[in-house]
Scaffold this motif. Structure first.
Motif, short mmCIF file in Angstrom:
data_model
loop_
_atom_site.label_atom_id
_atom_site.label_comp_id
_atom_site.label_asym_id
_atom_site.label_seq_id
_atom_site.Cartn_x
_atom_site.Cartn_y
_atom_site.Cartn_z
N LEU A 1 0.87 -1.18 0.00
CA LEU A 1 0.00 0.00 0.00
C LEU A 1 0.90 1.22 0.00
CD1 LEU A 1 -2.82 1.24 0.14
CD2 LEU A 1 -2.64 1.17 2.65
N GLN A 2 0.88 1.95 -1.09
CA GLN A 2 1.81 3.07 -1.29
C GLN A 2 1.02 4.32 -1.68
OE1 GLN A 2 4.61 2.67 -4.59
NE2 GLN A 2 6.25 3.36 -3.22
N SER B 1 -2.91 0.44 -4.02
CA SER B 1 -2.47 -0.95 -3.93
C SER B 1 -1.65 -1.26 -5.17
CB SER B 1 -3.68 -1.88 -3.85
OG SER B 1 -3.27 -3.24 -3.97
N CYS C 1 -6.12 -6.81 0.49
CA CYS C 1 -6.46 -5.72 -0.42
C CYS C 1 -7.88 -5.92 -0.95
CB CYS C 1 -5.47 -5.68 -1.58
SG CYS C 1 -5.92 -4.53 -2.89
N ARG D 1 1.48 -2.78 4.84
CA ARG D 1 1.48 -1.36 5.19
C ARG D 1 2.86 -0.96 5.72
NH1 ARG D 1 -2.77 -2.42 9.53
NH2 ARG D 1 -1.93 -4.52 9.16
N SER E 1 2.67 4.23 3.18
CA SER E 1 1.32 3.82 2.76
C SER E 1 0.34 4.97 2.72
CB SER E 1 0.79 2.73 3.69
OG SER E 1 1.56 1.53 3.56
#
Length: 244
Positions: free
Chosen positions: A198-199, A203, A229, A238, A242
């Motif tokens: 998670l950035q 996703s 997700c 995470r 995130s």
């Protein structure tokens, strides 16, 4: 399921290595198929069929030439026989008959020799065609042999890279708790991805920005909760990046 955050982060390395193994496996499959090799193989098969047909035509012409030469030799032998008989014949009628037969045989020989010349010309053309097709086939087979050697070398290199990735994957997998690894493997087998970073609210497995509602649910989860997700069904890892 609970898992330490640092164990969950390891899944990203595992996913990267699994991606490498998959990519390298696909590369090997593509090399084994070899579109250019298939094309050359088809061309070679066509040329071999053409060569067989052309060779058959040469053999037919050679048989026809041999038959004409045999017929010519037979007619010539009869002329020689009649010539000998003519020297010893006493009857004018018999002599006239022999001379008539010899004249007919000479005409026959003339026709046969004309036919022989025609067949010899055809034979030259057909032999030249055989030589041309043989040359084409030799070039195609040489090109194919070169490509096969290059392909095999490349496959060996890629297989070595894949084996290295497989070994690295095994080493990384050994660092993951068994229950977490089982979940990762199951999700990856079902959906193609086992873990997703998670950035910035996105996703990476699906490339989709999570909704505010999904992000709120994820924020409420404890750091050691294993979260899936909502888009890819991969384990959502995470980190500080995130955007939570």
């Amino acid at each position: 399921m609970k898992a330490a955050p640092e164990d969950q982060v390891v899944l990203l390395d595992l996913q990267r290595l699994d991606n490498d193994v998959t990519r390298l496996s696909h590369r090997i499959t593509a090399l084994q198929k070899g579109d250019r090799l298939t094309e050359l193989g088809t061309t070679a098969a066509s040329l071999r069929a053409e060569l067989a047909a052309a060779t058959g035509e040469v053999e037919d012409a050679e048989r026809e030439l041999a038959r004409l030469e045999s017929d010519t030799a037979t007619a010539q032998a009869r002329i020689e026989r009649d010539t000998t008989m003519l020297q010893n014949v006493a009857s004018a009628k018999d002599a006239a008959g022999l001379e008539s037969e010899m004249a007919s045989l000479r005409r026959r020989i003339g026709d046969l020799e004309t036919a022989e010349l025609e067949v010899m010309e055809q034979l030259d053309v057909r032999r030249a065609r055989v030589g041309d097709v043989e040359s084409q086939l030799a070039r195609v087979e040489a090109d194919r042999a070169t490509l096969v050697a290059e392909r095999d070398t490349e496959i060996a290199r890629v297989e070595a890279d894949r084996e290295s990735a497989v070994q690295s994957r095994a080493a990384v997998a050994a660092r993951v708790p068994a229950d977490l690894l089982a979940l990762y493997d199951r999700q990856r087998a079902r959906y193609g991805f086992g873990a997703s970073l998670l950035q910035g609210g996105v996703s990476t497995a699906s490339g989709v920005t999570l909704t505010n509602s999904d992000l709120q649910d994820i924020r409420r989860a404890a750091p050691d909760d294993v979260v899936l997700c909502p888009d890819s069904d991969a384990i959502l890892v995470r980190t500080a990046e995130s955007g939570l």
